[in-house]
Write a protein that holds these residues in place. Structure first.
Motif, mmCIF file in Angstrom:
data_model
loop_
_atom_site.group_PDB
_atom_site.id
_atom_site.type_symbol
_atom_site.label_atom_id
_atom_site.label_comp_id
_atom_site.label_asym_id
_atom_site.label_seq_id
_atom_site.Cartn_x
_atom_site.Cartn_y
_atom_site.Cartn_z
ATOM 1 N N ARG A 21 0.834 -1.129 0.091
ATOM 2 C CA ARG A 21 0.002 0.194 0.084
ATOM 3 C C ARG A 21 0.780 1.131 0.002
ATOM 4 N N LEU A 22 2.359 1.173 0.667
ATOM 5 C CA LEU A 22 2.985 2.369 0.722
ATOM 6 C C LEU A 22 3.428 2.480 -0.580
ATOM 7 N N LEU A 23 3.881 1.522 -1.217
ATOM 8 C CA LEU A 23 4.565 1.711 -2.409
ATOM 9 C C LEU A 23 3.476 2.206 -3.461
ATOM 10 N N PRO A 112 13.403 2.651 4.058
ATOM 11 C CA PRO A 112 12.370 3.172 3.394
ATOM 12 C C PRO A 112 12.746 3.993 1.995
ATOM 13 N N ALA A 113 12.275 3.886 1.019
ATOM 14 C CA ALA A 113 12.577 4.671 -0.069
ATOM 15 C C ALA A 113 12.145 6.167 -0.192
ATOM 16 N N ASN A 114 12.987 7.202 -0.326
ATOM 17 C CA ASN A 114 12.546 8.688 -0.588
ATOM 18 C C ASN A 114 11.744 8.630 -1.822
ATOM 19 N N THR A 115 10.694 9.116 -1.703
ATOM 20 C CA THR A 115 9.584 8.892 -2.786
ATOM 21 C C THR A 115 10.154 9.689 -4.034
ATOM 22 N N VAL A 120 11.754 9.185 -9.537
ATOM 23 C CA VAL A 120 12.563 9.577 -10.910
ATOM 24 C C VAL A 120 13.294 8.215 -11.406
ATOM 25 N N ARG A 121 13.473 7.510 -10.575
ATOM 26 C CA ARG A 121 14.323 6.395 -10.912
ATOM 27 C C ARG A 121 13.076 5.494 -11.726
ATOM 28 N N VAL A 122 12.248 5.213 -11.367
ATOM 29 C CA VAL A 122 11.200 4.505 -12.375
ATOM 30 C C VAL A 122 10.777 5.089 -13.401
ATOM 31 N N GLN A 123 10.535 6.396 -13.384
ATOM 32 C CA GLN A 123 10.409 7.343 -14.788
ATOM 33 C C GLN A 123 11.579 6.995 -15.685
ATOM 34 N N PRO A 225 23.159 14.447 1.787
ATOM 35 C CA PRO A 225 22.024 13.734 2.751
ATOM 36 C C PRO A 225 20.989 14.898 3.023
ATOM 37 N N GLY A 226 19.469 14.686 3.062
ATOM 38 C CA GLY A 226 18.822 15.429 3.266
ATOM 39 C C GLY A 226 18.256 16.565 2.509
ATOM 40 N N GLU A 227 18.966 16.794 1.358
ATOM 41 C CA GLU A 227 18.757 17.710 0.462
ATOM 42 C C GLU A 227 17.629 17.256 -0.587
ATOM 43 N N LEU A 228 17.407 16.177 -0.888
ATOM 44 C CA LEU A 228 16.500 15.676 -1.910
ATOM 45 C C LEU A 228 15.187 16.208 -1.799
#
Length: 271
Positions: A21-23, A112-115, A120-123, A225-228
């Motif tokens: 569900r999260l994915l 946990p994956a950064n959304t 962007v990887r999937v696209q 780290p944390g900038e995305l």
């Protein structure tokens, strides 16, 4: 996120209902069709069945009966399925990344994956998939890569990690210089460090996306780290992202992926 000519199909292979569900919530904004398989055996059944074949798999590795590593090996050893990209998404630590790539996976993200990173990887993988179906095999080509960073270390690392003989490189340490290099030399892809003098990296991306001629240029974002998270407000963020400090194997993998995307886009544009 940019729109495809038509939605593509993603098969989510995950045995945990909550994680599914999260994915699904992370992927739904992309507008693609989502399919679900609870384990590796079910995923293979869907791939080899009579129904629609997915364009991409996002797969956990810790699953009952047939784990993700073995499922990945089975898919990549089948010539009819081997061209389908597989992104491994797992909380498994230690050597999970190395084992995933050894099994044939095309990409890896740790839970946990950064959304934004996941999207962007999937696209990018789906763009490559869609273009590859139109163009077939690729001739060998050396991309023209613009590396924009205020850090002399990053400028050197990118070239050394990807290989000085693998591309033609341009450099820029400021936003204004990057704009000038882009207009003068039309690079195939941009490696953009968030550490950029005389302006901001986001300003440069927004400008590129406002140009019909330049908006499709793949951008690899190098970030701390944390900038995305600050990039999620952009309608069209980047094609890929890589956290600093840079690691040679990952830099090479990310650049090779975007170089392929750039080449496919050029071939389709020339057709």
């Amino acid at each position: 996120m940019s729109q495809f000519a038509s939605p593509m199909t993603i098969l989510m292979v995950e045995d945990n209902a909550l994680q599914r569900r999260l994915l699904e919530a992370q992927l739904q904004p992309l507008g693609h069709h989502l399919m679900v398989a609870a384990n590796g055996e079910e995923a293979l059944g869907r791939l080899k069945g009579s129904g629609p074949r997915p364009d991409m798999l996002i797969m956990d590795v810790v699953m009952p009966s047939l784990d993700g590593f073995k499922t990945c090996e089975a898919i990549k050893s089948d010539p009819a399925l081997a061209d389908i990209p597989i992104l491994v998404l797992t909380a498994l630590s230690r050597d999970a990344k190395d084992r995933s790539y050894a099994a044939g996976a095309d990409d890896f993200i740790r839970k946990p994956a950064n959304t934004l990173l996941l999207q962007v990887r999937v696209q990018t993988h789906l763009r490559i998939r869609a273009l590859s179906l139109r163009t077939g095999s690729l001739p060998t080509a050396r991309p023209k890569v613009l590396v924009a960073s205020a850090s002399a270390l990053v400028l050197t690392q990118v070239q050394n990690h990807f290989g000085k003989d693998q591309a033609m490189y341009l450099e820029a340490q400021s936003e204004s210089r990057a704009r000038a290099q882009i207009l003068a030399h039309r690079p195939d892809l941009l490696v953009l460090d968030t550490d950029l003098s005389e302006g901001g990296a986001q300003n440069l991306v927004v400008t590129l996306h406002q140009s019909e001629e330049l908006k499709s240029m793949p951008i690899l974002l190098l970030h701390e780290p944390g900038e995305l998270e600050t990039w999620s407000r952009l309608r069209e963020p980047v094609a890929d992202a890589l956290e600093k400090p840079l690691v040679a194997t990952e830099t090479r993998r990310r650049l090779a992926l975007l170089a392929r995307l750039a080449q496919l886009q050029k071939l389709v544009g020339q057709a």
